[in-house]
Write a protein that holds these residues in place. Sequence first.
Motif, PDB file in Angstrom:
ATOM      1  N   THR A 122      28.378  23.286   9.567  1.00 45.92           N
ATOM      2  CA  THR A 122      26.961  22.934   9.635  1.00 45.92           C
ATOM      3  C   THR A 122      26.109  24.004   8.988  1.00 45.92           C
ATOM      4  OG1 THR A 122      27.318  21.728  11.703  1.00 45.92           O
ATOM      5  CG2 THR A 122      25.060  22.350  11.187  1.00 45.92           C
ATOM      6  N   PHE A 123      26.416  25.264   9.319  1.00 46.45           N
ATOM      7  CA  PHE A 123      25.653  26.370   8.735  1.00 46.45           C
ATOM      8  C   PHE A 123      25.751  26.344   7.213  1.00 46.45           C
ATOM      9  CE2 PHE A 123      25.171  30.772   7.317  1.00 46.45           C
ATOM     10  CZ  PHE A 123      23.974  31.116   7.936  1.00 46.45           C
ATOM     11  N   ILE A 124      26.946  26.111   6.688  1.00 45.50           N
ATOM     12  CA  ILE A 124      27.146  26.098   5.232  1.00 45.50           C
ATOM     13  C   ILE A 124      26.355  24.957   4.586  1.00 45.50           C
ATOM     14  CG2 ILE A 124      28.852  25.691   3.400  1.00 45.50           C
ATOM     15  CD1 ILE A 124      30.893  27.153   5.177  1.00 45.50           C
ATOM     16  N   LEU A 125      26.515  23.740   5.125  1.00 48.07           N
ATOM     17  CA  LEU A 125      25.858  22.580   4.510  1.00 48.07           C
ATOM     18  C   LEU A 125      24.337  22.642   4.657  1.00 48.07           C
ATOM     19  CD1 LEU A 125      28.259  19.623   5.430  1.00 48.07           C
ATOM     20  CD2 LEU A 125      28.075  20.878   3.291  1.00 48.07           C
ATOM     21  N   LEU A 178      18.566  16.344   9.439  1.00 45.95           N
ATOM     22  CA  LEU A 178      17.507  17.272   9.035  1.00 45.95           C
ATOM     23  C   LEU A 178      16.783  16.778   7.794  1.00 45.95           C
ATOM     24  CD1 LEU A 178      19.369  20.668   9.580  1.00 45.95           C
ATOM     25  CD2 LEU A 178      17.453  19.777  10.906  1.00 45.95           C
ATOM     26  N   ALA A 179      17.540  16.233   6.832  1.00 44.99           N
ATOM     27  CA  ALA A 179      16.924  15.706   5.608  1.00 44.99           C
ATOM     28  C   ALA A 179      15.952  14.580   5.940  1.00 44.99           C
ATOM     29  CB  ALA A 179      18.003  15.219   4.643  1.00 44.99           C
ATOM     30  N   ALA A 180      16.366  13.678   6.844  1.00 46.42           N
ATOM     31  CA  ALA A 180      15.508  12.553   7.216  1.00 46.42           C
ATOM     32  C   ALA A 180      14.224  13.039   7.886  1.00 46.42           C
ATOM     33  CB  ALA A 180      16.270  11.606   8.147  1.00 46.42           C
ATOM     34  N   ALA A 181      14.361  13.987   8.814  1.00 50.28           N
ATOM     35  CA  ALA A 181      13.194  14.476   9.543  1.00 50.28           C
ATOM     36  C   ALA A 181      12.250  15.250   8.630  1.00 50.28           C
ATOM     37  CB  ALA A 181      13.639  15.361  10.712  1.00 50.28           C
ATOM     38  N   LEU A 182      12.810  16.129   7.799  1.00 46.40           N
ATOM     39  CA  LEU A 182      11.976  16.978   6.956  1.00 46.40           C
ATOM     40  C   LEU A 182      11.279  16.185   5.858  1.00 46.40           C
ATOM     41  CD1 LEU A 182      14.267  20.133   6.601  1.00 46.40           C
ATOM     42  CD2 LEU A 182      12.289  19.831   8.095  1.00 46.40           C
ATOM     43  N   SER A 213      21.875  22.774   1.450  1.00 50.09           N
ATOM     44  CA  SER A 213      20.841  21.753   1.260  1.00 50.09           C
ATOM     45  C   SER A 213      19.446  22.371   1.303  1.00 50.09           C
ATOM     46  CB  SER A 213      20.972  20.647   2.322  1.00 50.09           C
ATOM     47  OG  SER A 213      20.833  21.172   3.632  1.00 50.09           O
ATOM     48  N   PHE A 214      19.219  23.299   2.220  1.00 46.67           N
ATOM     49  CA  PHE A 214      17.903  23.932   2.310  1.00 46.67           C
ATOM     50  C   PHE A 214      17.597  24.752   1.063  1.00 46.67           C
ATOM     51  CE2 PHE A 214      16.637  24.022   7.073  1.00 46.67           C
ATOM     52  CZ  PHE A 214      16.848  22.658   7.131  1.00 46.67           C
ATOM     53  N   MET A 215      18.591  25.454   0.541  1.00 47.83           N
ATOM     54  CA  MET A 215      18.368  26.210  -0.696  1.00 47.83           C
ATOM     55  C   MET A 215      18.024  25.268  -1.837  1.00 47.83           C
ATOM     56  SD  MET A 215      18.539  29.383   0.002  1.00 47.83           S
ATOM     57  CE  MET A 215      18.631  30.087  -1.647  1.00 47.83           C
ATOM     58  N   GLY A 216      18.681  24.094  -1.842  1.00 46.87           N
ATOM     59  CA  GLY A 216      18.354  23.094  -2.860  1.00 46.87           C
ATOM     60  C   GLY A 216      16.912  22.612  -2.740  1.00 46.87           C
ATOM     61  N   THR A 274      11.826  16.704  -3.824  1.00 47.44           N
ATOM     62  CA  THR A 274      12.644  17.122  -2.683  1.00 47.44           C
ATOM     63  C   THR A 274      13.140  15.909  -1.908  1.00 47.44           C
ATOM     64  OG1 THR A 274      11.334  19.151  -2.501  1.00 47.44           O
ATOM     65  CG2 THR A 274      12.682  18.569  -0.617  1.00 47.44           C
ATOM     66  N   GLN A 275      12.281  14.903  -1.764  1.00 49.93           N
ATOM     67  CA  GLN A 275      12.684  13.694  -1.036  1.00 49.93           C
ATOM     68  C   GLN A 275      13.771  12.924  -1.757  1.00 49.93           C
ATOM     69  OE1 GLN A 275       8.826  11.883  -0.555  1.00 49.93           O
ATOM     70  NE2 GLN A 275       8.604  12.620   1.543  1.00 49.93           N
ATOM     71  N   VAL A 276      13.787  12.951  -3.080  1.00 50.14           N
ATOM     72  CA  VAL A 276      14.882  12.315  -3.819  1.00 50.14           C
ATOM     73  C   VAL A 276      16.204  12.965  -3.424  1.00 50.14           C
ATOM     74  CG1 VAL A 276      15.872  11.908  -6.104  1.00 50.14           C
ATOM     75  CG2 VAL A 276      13.401  11.639  -5.757  1.00 50.14           C
ATOM     76  N   ALA A 277      16.225  14.297  -3.374  1.00 52.69           N
ATOM     77  CA  ALA A 277      17.437  15.009  -2.956  1.00 52.69           C
ATOM     78  C   ALA A 277      17.761  14.710  -1.497  1.00 52.69           C
ATOM     79  CB  ALA A 277      17.251  16.512  -3.161  1.00 52.69           C
ATOM     80  N   GLN A 278      16.739  14.642  -0.655  1.00 55.91           N
ATOM     81  CA  GLN A 278      16.967  14.391   0.766  1.00 55.91           C
ATOM     82  C   GLN A 278      17.498  12.987   1.018  1.00 55.91           C
ATOM     83  OE1 GLN A 278      13.020  15.576   1.898  1.00 55.91           O
ATOM     84  NE2 GLN A 278      13.690  17.563   2.668  1.00 55.91           N
TER      85      GLN A 278
END
Length: 563
Positions: free
Chosen positions: A7-10, A381-385, A14-17, A177-181
């Motif tokens: 989880t920490f890695i992914l 996290l992607a959905a919420a953010l 994703s956050f860095m992206g 960012t949303q496209v990536a999310q």
Amino acid sequence: MTVEVWTFILVIISFMGYLYIGWRSRVKDSKGFFVADQGVPAIANGAATGADWMSAASFISMAGLISFLGYDGSIYLMGWTGGFVLLALLLAPYLRKFGKYTVPDFVGDRYYSNVARIVAVIAAIFVSMTYVAGQMRGVGIVFSRFLQVDIGTGVVIGMIIVAFFAILGGMKGITWTQVAQYTVLIFAYLIPAIAIATVITGIPIPQFAFTFSDIVEKLNQVQVDLGFQEYSAAFTNKSMLDVLFITIALMVGTAGLPHVIVRFYTVPNVRAARYSAGWALLFIAILYTTAPALATFARYNLIDSLHNKTLEEVQQLDWATKWKNTGLLEFTDKNNDGSFQLTPDIETNEIRIDRDIIVLSTPEVAKLAPWVIALVAAGGLAAALSTASGLLLVISSSIAHDVYYRMIDPGASESRRLMVGRVMVGFAIAIAGYFGVNPPGFVAQVVAFAFGLAAASFFPVIILGVFDKRTNREGAIAGMVSGLLFTTVYIIGVKFAGMPTWFFGVSAEGIGTVGMVLNFIVTLVVSRMTPPPPLEIQEMVEDLRSPVAAPVSIGDIGEEELD
């Protein structure tokens, strides 16, 4: 590697992206900040719209609601999906043709009134803050389980990430960012659903596994054996009237959500707005047709894993122990028989499962690979953010553009408008964080309130603003105020003040339908009892509906003509 390490890695990757995209998409003018320079391609805008709309409620909580409510949970599928069709057909092309930045912008200019603009701003902020509280709560839940931090700390981490790409890049940064999310969240939803469908039914396509296997019949029998109603039985949790009203409220609320509507301002033209709506519906359908299957698999696996298990057996389930530590899963041996039973009676039920953990816990319950479990966390996290960032920009633009620029300082420079917009994003994030730590309900319930408020405030005045040129500012103001006040008082009274559901048993989630009808009636009646709109406004409405002509410009209407 453990689930936590994966989880920490992914999450870090994703956050860095997201941060990199936000940095690359930084803007220097208000048009880029508020509407992404109106240069987003239709397919990209469709993916961004899908991510913006499929919030923590869709990803984390919707399948949980269906899992608990069974057939009655289909209100969320029908309401949210049907509402997007309504938005694509009736509103999006016309609002894009109008060519403004925000929904209050449309309301203020169409109804030639700064009072109407202010009412729309208040409604947009109210709806968006209610909605964003659910998103930040979802962020906190994911972090509390998978990174072993408390919910408050998780909310703060999410606030920092959203603040970076929302403040720096505005709508342009948020869009890409949303496209990536969307990419992250859809893979995170489909991969475990496909794996679990294969394990339980032998059919790898979740929709087919749900439809053509005997899993629903098996779950029906398990439910009956435990004293519950059949999983597929209709109207066991809610009355038919309440189901209807909630569905309508969600549907018209979707069509009135300001953070979704603003997405259609970011494309180059009306044609692109229509195409992006089609792409968004396709991207949304992929997840929404999977949700009922995942909900059924989750319910079946949870009952099989937890019911009638002893304390020692439960303690051997690593996932159960860790979810128990979050406070979202509880075991109480009320009858002291040494095991835990799941029953429909709250007095005898010994297993309390929070609805918001269903999707997040399902891969663990099904014993999938740690990286799959971690991917689901990253998807949540992607959905919420993604949704939180869109909502925060609506709050920012409502104040910075609709109040500050359009009413207080029309001569403000680009740099000043941009600064005010960024400050407002930061202010909104702080408030959203507070409600994320202290939410007024579980994620999907909070979001349902936002849809009800949007239905009661925005939908009637936008529809009438496009299709009824006789609707005037007095009617629009009276309609928005009456619909919003009625719905807000009912929701607060029922949910927080102990008031009974006095309107024919309609729940707080469904009362937005009544507020919408009240808004329509008040708007139409008051409009007919007061002078019609100015001729240039009526001509503008006629041209707005024309498939070829550009709408009459109202940019030359002086501020003295606006009340």
